[in-house]
Design a protein around this motif. Sequence first.
Motif, PDB file in Angstrom:
ATOM      1  N   ARG A  84      25.445  -8.584 -17.456  1.00  0.00           N
ATOM      2  CA  ARG A  84      24.944  -9.713 -18.234  1.00  0.00           C
ATOM      3  C   ARG A  84      25.738 -10.839 -18.802  1.00  0.00           C
ATOM      4  NH1 ARG A  84      22.094  -7.045 -23.755  1.00  0.00           N
ATOM      5  NH2 ARG A  84      24.154  -6.893 -25.035  1.00  0.00           N
ATOM      6  N   GLN A  85      25.646 -12.035 -18.668  1.00  0.00           N
ATOM      7  CA  GLN A  85      26.478 -12.978 -19.274  1.00  0.00           C
ATOM      8  C   GLN A  85      25.451 -14.030 -19.864  1.00  0.00           C
ATOM      9  OE1 GLN A  85      28.903 -14.985 -16.411  1.00  0.00           O
ATOM     10  NE2 GLN A  85      30.266 -15.341 -18.068  1.00  0.00           N
ATOM     11  N   ALA A  86      26.005 -14.184 -21.387  1.00  0.00           N
ATOM     12  CA  ALA A  86      25.130 -14.950 -22.227  1.00  0.00           C
ATOM     13  C   ALA A  86      26.078 -16.476 -22.382  1.00  0.00           C
ATOM     14  CB  ALA A  86      25.053 -14.543 -23.658  1.00  0.00           C
TER      15      ALA A  86
ATOM     16  N   LYS B  74      29.897 -16.656 -23.270  1.00  0.00           N
ATOM     17  CA  LYS B  74      30.498 -15.402 -23.219  1.00  0.00           C
ATOM     18  C   LYS B  74      31.108 -14.922 -22.154  1.00  0.00           C
ATOM     19  CE  LYS B  74      28.157 -14.178 -27.593  1.00  0.00           C
ATOM     20  NZ  LYS B  74      26.978 -13.019 -28.224  1.00  0.00           N
TER      21      LYS B  74
ATOM     22  N   ARG C 198      31.022 -12.063 -18.933  1.00  0.00           N
ATOM     23  CA  ARG C 198      30.396 -11.143 -18.498  1.00  0.00           C
ATOM     24  C   ARG C 198      30.459  -9.827 -18.843  1.00  0.00           C
ATOM     25  NH1 ARG C 198      31.072 -11.151 -12.231  1.00  0.00           N
ATOM     26  NH2 ARG C 198      33.108 -10.118 -12.763  1.00  0.00           N
TER      27      ARG C 198
ATOM     28  N   GLU D 180      19.944 -10.968 -29.296  1.00  0.00           N
ATOM     29  CA  GLU D 180      21.293 -10.988 -28.659  1.00  0.00           C
ATOM     30  C   GLU D 180      21.471 -10.399 -27.367  1.00  0.00           C
ATOM     31  OE1 GLU D 180      21.206 -11.180 -33.060  1.00  0.00           O
ATOM     32  OE2 GLU D 180      20.241  -9.718 -31.809  1.00  0.00           O
ATOM     33  N   ASP D 181      20.286  -9.937 -26.790  1.00  0.00           N
ATOM     34  CA  ASP D 181      20.150  -9.634 -25.508  1.00  0.00           C
ATOM     35  C   ASP D 181      19.837 -10.613 -24.462  1.00  0.00           C
ATOM     36  OD1 ASP D 181      18.410  -6.875 -26.707  1.00  0.00           O
ATOM     37  OD2 ASP D 181      20.473  -6.771 -25.828  1.00  0.00           O
ATOM     38  N   THR D 182      19.671 -11.783 -25.083  1.00  0.00           N
ATOM     39  CA  THR D 182      19.425 -13.203 -24.116  1.00  0.00           C
ATOM     40  C   THR D 182      20.595 -13.214 -23.350  1.00  0.00           C
ATOM     41  OG1 THR D 182      17.851 -14.150 -25.688  1.00  0.00           O
ATOM     42  CG2 THR D 182      19.053 -15.591 -24.354  1.00  0.00           C
ATOM     43  N   ALA D 183      20.409 -13.398 -22.098  1.00  0.00           N
ATOM     44  CA  ALA D 183      21.540 -13.342 -21.123  1.00  0.00           C
ATOM     45  C   ALA D 183      21.027 -13.596 -19.492  1.00  0.00           C
ATOM     46  CB  ALA D 183      22.455 -12.428 -21.129  1.00  0.00           C
TER      47      ALA D 183
ATOM     48  N   TYR E  57      20.938 -11.599 -16.494  1.00  0.00           N
ATOM     49  CA  TYR E  57      21.214 -10.225 -15.972  1.00  0.00           C
ATOM     50  C   TYR E  57      21.435 -10.351 -14.471  1.00  0.00           C
ATOM     51  CZ  TYR E  57      20.243  -8.437 -20.483  1.00  0.00           C
ATOM     52  OH  TYR E  57      20.242  -8.294 -21.808  1.00  0.00           O
TER      53      TYR E  57
ATOM     54  N   GLN F 214      17.051 -14.349 -15.689  1.00  0.00           N
ATOM     55  CA  GLN F 214      17.291 -14.846 -16.933  1.00  0.00           C
ATOM     56  C   GLN F 214      16.505 -14.060 -17.803  1.00  0.00           C
ATOM     57  OE1 GLN F 214      19.071 -17.600 -18.493  1.00  0.00           O
ATOM     58  NE2 GLN F 214      18.651 -16.378 -20.344  1.00  0.00           N
TER      59      GLN F 214
ATOM     60  N   THR G 106      15.432 -14.035 -21.916  1.00  0.00           N
ATOM     61  CA  THR G 106      15.392 -14.801 -22.944  1.00  0.00           C
ATOM     62  C   THR G 106      14.636 -14.088 -24.045  1.00  0.00           C
ATOM     63  OG1 THR G 106      15.597 -16.956 -21.758  1.00  0.00           O
ATOM     64  CG2 THR G 106      15.013 -16.958 -24.117  1.00  0.00           C
TER      65      THR G 106
END
Length: 126
Positions: A38-40, A43, A45, A89-92, A94, A121, A123
């Motif tokens: 995942r990559q937010a 941030k 990956r 915080e899991d928003t990213a 994937y 995505q 969210t």
Amino acid sequence: EVQLVESGGGLVQAGGSLRLSCAASGFTFDDYAIGWFRQAPGKEREGVSFMSSSDGSTYYADSVKGRFTISSDNAKNTGFLQMNSLEPEDTAVYYCAARASTWGSFWHEGWAYDYWGQGTQVTVSS
């Protein structure tokens, strides 16, 4: 042509669940192992999870242990990531990825993978 297609992302409230799918084609699924990244925004990956196709061992980032579960259905050439107790915080975005190295070494390193999906995505709202 090799393809990995993720699906199942979306918008969910904190505490909710999503199940991501990764449909693979163009290669022999049994000969590869699937990982999830995942990559937010802003941030790097991050490796989220991996399943060894050699012995079925599973690996998880500390941030998702106990909440996420990786699995696969080889008959359907599909990998899954069940995500429970989601947090903002899991928003990213994937991504699923596949690699010919089927054991767990360097599972969290993107360079260790041969093929990548386009991402889906996720969210999580607070």
